[in-house]
Design an enzyme around this catalytic site. Structure first.
Site, mmCIF file in Angstrom:
data_model
loop_
_atom_site.group_PDB
_atom_site.id
_atom_site.type_symbol
_atom_site.label_atom_id
_atom_site.label_comp_id
_atom_site.label_asym_id
_atom_site.label_seq_id
_atom_site.Cartn_x
_atom_site.Cartn_y
_atom_site.Cartn_z
ATOM 1 N N CYS A 132 0.818 -1.222 0.000
ATOM 2 C CA CYS A 132 0.000 0.000 0.000
ATOM 3 C C CYS A 132 0.848 1.268 0.000
ATOM 4 C CB CYS A 132 -0.953 0.008 1.181
ATOM 5 S SG CYS A 132 -0.203 -0.515 2.737
ATOM 6 N N HIS A 245 -4.023 5.878 4.449
ATOM 7 C CA HIS A 245 -2.606 6.210 4.634
ATOM 8 C C HIS A 245 -2.314 7.600 4.056
ATOM 9 C CE1 HIS A 245 -1.812 2.243 5.928
ATOM 10 N NE2 HIS A 245 -0.958 1.832 5.026
#
Lengths: 340, 340
Positions: A132, A245
């Site tokens: 990610c 994130h």
């Protein structure tokens, strides 16, 4: 997808945070699913998961789960991927694996569909979904790198607990409740409480002092871009955010690029939304990115101290573009290229 | 302090988060206080604040507050500092000002006592306390810089809401309660909710795209070190942490320094505690730094991509070493040098 063919799709690890999101993304994007198989550990067998109004019953994940499966989306950890992805491939499925098991293996395409779809050509039935943090970094940096090569990047992350799956989100919620009620938060998944705290630590610290997360940013970037540049150094930090994130990114470019040029390039980049209006204090936040498909990029500015440097800030839903969405986009790209 | 003389000490902005901490630090360090004057706005007049078992009554801060005052610790914002610090100095007090009003003014010492106490010599009754982010960065980086000059530093911050004072802490607590109770957090102080979020934004965004916080790190570093190096670029980010700031710091050194050498240098640096045991997953966190006086430094490692680079992570109580403690340490240094 308006193709004629429909596919038998297996989701391995269907009850996890990413697995559930994979089912949601398949549905939301009208992926041509003939049949979906939700696979998980014995503990979850028989559970119902939502899919297309009705639902799907979880069956036990094992070597014999893949007969007749066209596409297997894996999100059940590296150990199970290593054991079962080859079995799925032998059974005839094309595997898109979300673990780190195969990412750096030569011959395994490591793909962000907006950036290197060509790497899918000639795949050998196992395709890796990047980490990610790498996806977030590259969605923001690669379009700039292709205009003016980036020599070096320093990435400091602000990573959500969803990176640790349902357990991470449950730990944060429990600790936040404790704090709100004036109790001491109790750490179980992470070495210290994450609520009201930040942990410069994702997973573990390797010999040499880096975390695997920091190494992945470095190594996967090179493989995806097919270029030794940019050399990436990172500090990866867990923050008390649920599912998106963020990254502060400082780039050293090999030539000049103004913030306006960078903004123009990123405005045209697929999957990216520029959120950058200094006058109105508009900038990307993980809260705004959560639940969405786009990578938000903003705070685009010249580096204060390094001529030819650019700084920016990016945020992305970790469960979607950081995992489930990217995997489904890979599958869509396989269909588009007649590779599935 | 075991000096013979005792001092009349005024705290301007005594009811704020930093002001209260100043009173606590004066007491905890047995600063030679003859009399303490707690000064604040009219709204707070008459309030009692804890000091040495008994307490002190708040009186109204104004131009005439400083007759007979030896030392005035200011933490009441730039506008009031600009107006009243010169009045206090004219009345005979030495001012240690926590705002940004005088920091970059030539002739005003900008001091971190562990690093540049010599700058106090020849002061003209106004001394500036550096910004908290600068103090944290330099406490970790300056000892290394003095061994092997640092050419360039990239600093990404994880800043607590205490940097916005009591209001910031109240906003975070209220929003955390809302989240725990399943309500939407309401933003009032910051443009977006800070609970469950991070904001790449401290104060406002200036023309050029940087925040004042980012400029301060750059400019104050040069003044404190008396050296154009390191050139500092920063991304300053607010995180949902109550009172301790953290920073991920990437340094480009002009020569080689191993992580072991850096660890040894920082282990000897006053005010620093090395928390760095990769094998036991020990690293600095803002939760561990909160309430303490030391700057915690760890995750010391070679830069992954840049030969001669070092990366580290540091955390510090923003209200103490980032503000109140540093101000009182400046006053102690003035006494030590017979400059008060």
């Amino acid at each position: 997808m308006a193709g004629e063919r429909e596919y038998v799709v297996a989701v391995a690890g269907a009850t996890g945070a990413v697995g559930r999101e994979m089912l949601a993304v398949l549905e939301q994007r009208s992926f041509p699913v003939k049949e979906v198989r939700a696979l998980a550990s014995e503990r979850s067998a028989g559970k119902r998961l939502p899919f297309r109004g009705g639902g799907v019953t979880v069956s036990v994940l094992g070597e014999d789960s893949f007969a007749g499966v066209d596409l297997a989306l894996f999100s059940c950890g590296g150990a199970l991927s290593r054991r079962l992805a080859p079995a799925a491939a032998r059974a005839g499925a094309v595997v898109v694996d979300n673990s780190s098991a195969f990412r750096m293996q030569p011959g395994v395409p490591l793909v962000v569909p907006e950036l290197n779809p060509g790497a899918l050509r000639g795949h050998e039935r196992i395709i890796a979904n990047p980490n990610c943090s790498t996806i977030l970094f590259l969605m923001a940096a690669a379009p700039l790198h292709r205009a003016v090569p980036v020599e070096r990047a320093i990435v400091c992350s602000y990573q959500a607990v969803s990176g640790s799956g349902e357990k991470g989100m449950a730990e944060l919620r429990g600790q936040q409740r404790a704090l709100a009620e004036g109790r001491e938060p109790v750490a179980s998944l992470y070495p210290y409480p994450i609520a009201g705290n930040v942990l410069p630590f994702v997973e573990r610290i390797l010999e040499g002092g880096h975390t695997p997360e920091e190494m992945k940013l470095h190594n996967e970037t090179t493989k995806i871009l097919g270029d030794e540049r940019p050399r990436v150094s990172a500090t990866c930090v867990r923050v008390p955010v649920e599912r998106a994130h963020s990254e502060a990114i400082h780039l050293d470019l090999s030539g000049r690029m103004s913030p306006e040029e960078a903004r123009a390039i990123l405005s045209r980049a697929p999957g990216v939304r520029v959120v950058d209006d200094p006058e109105r204090n508009r900038f990307p936040t993980p809260r705004e990115a959560a639940g969405g498909d786009e990578v938000l990029v903003g705070r685009i500015r010249e580096d204060l101290a390094f001529p030819g440097g650019l700084a920016l800030f990016a945020a992305m839903d970790q469960l979607r573009k950081g995992a489930a969405l990217n995997a489904v986009q890979i599958a869509e790209e396989l269909i588009r290229g007649a590779l599935l």
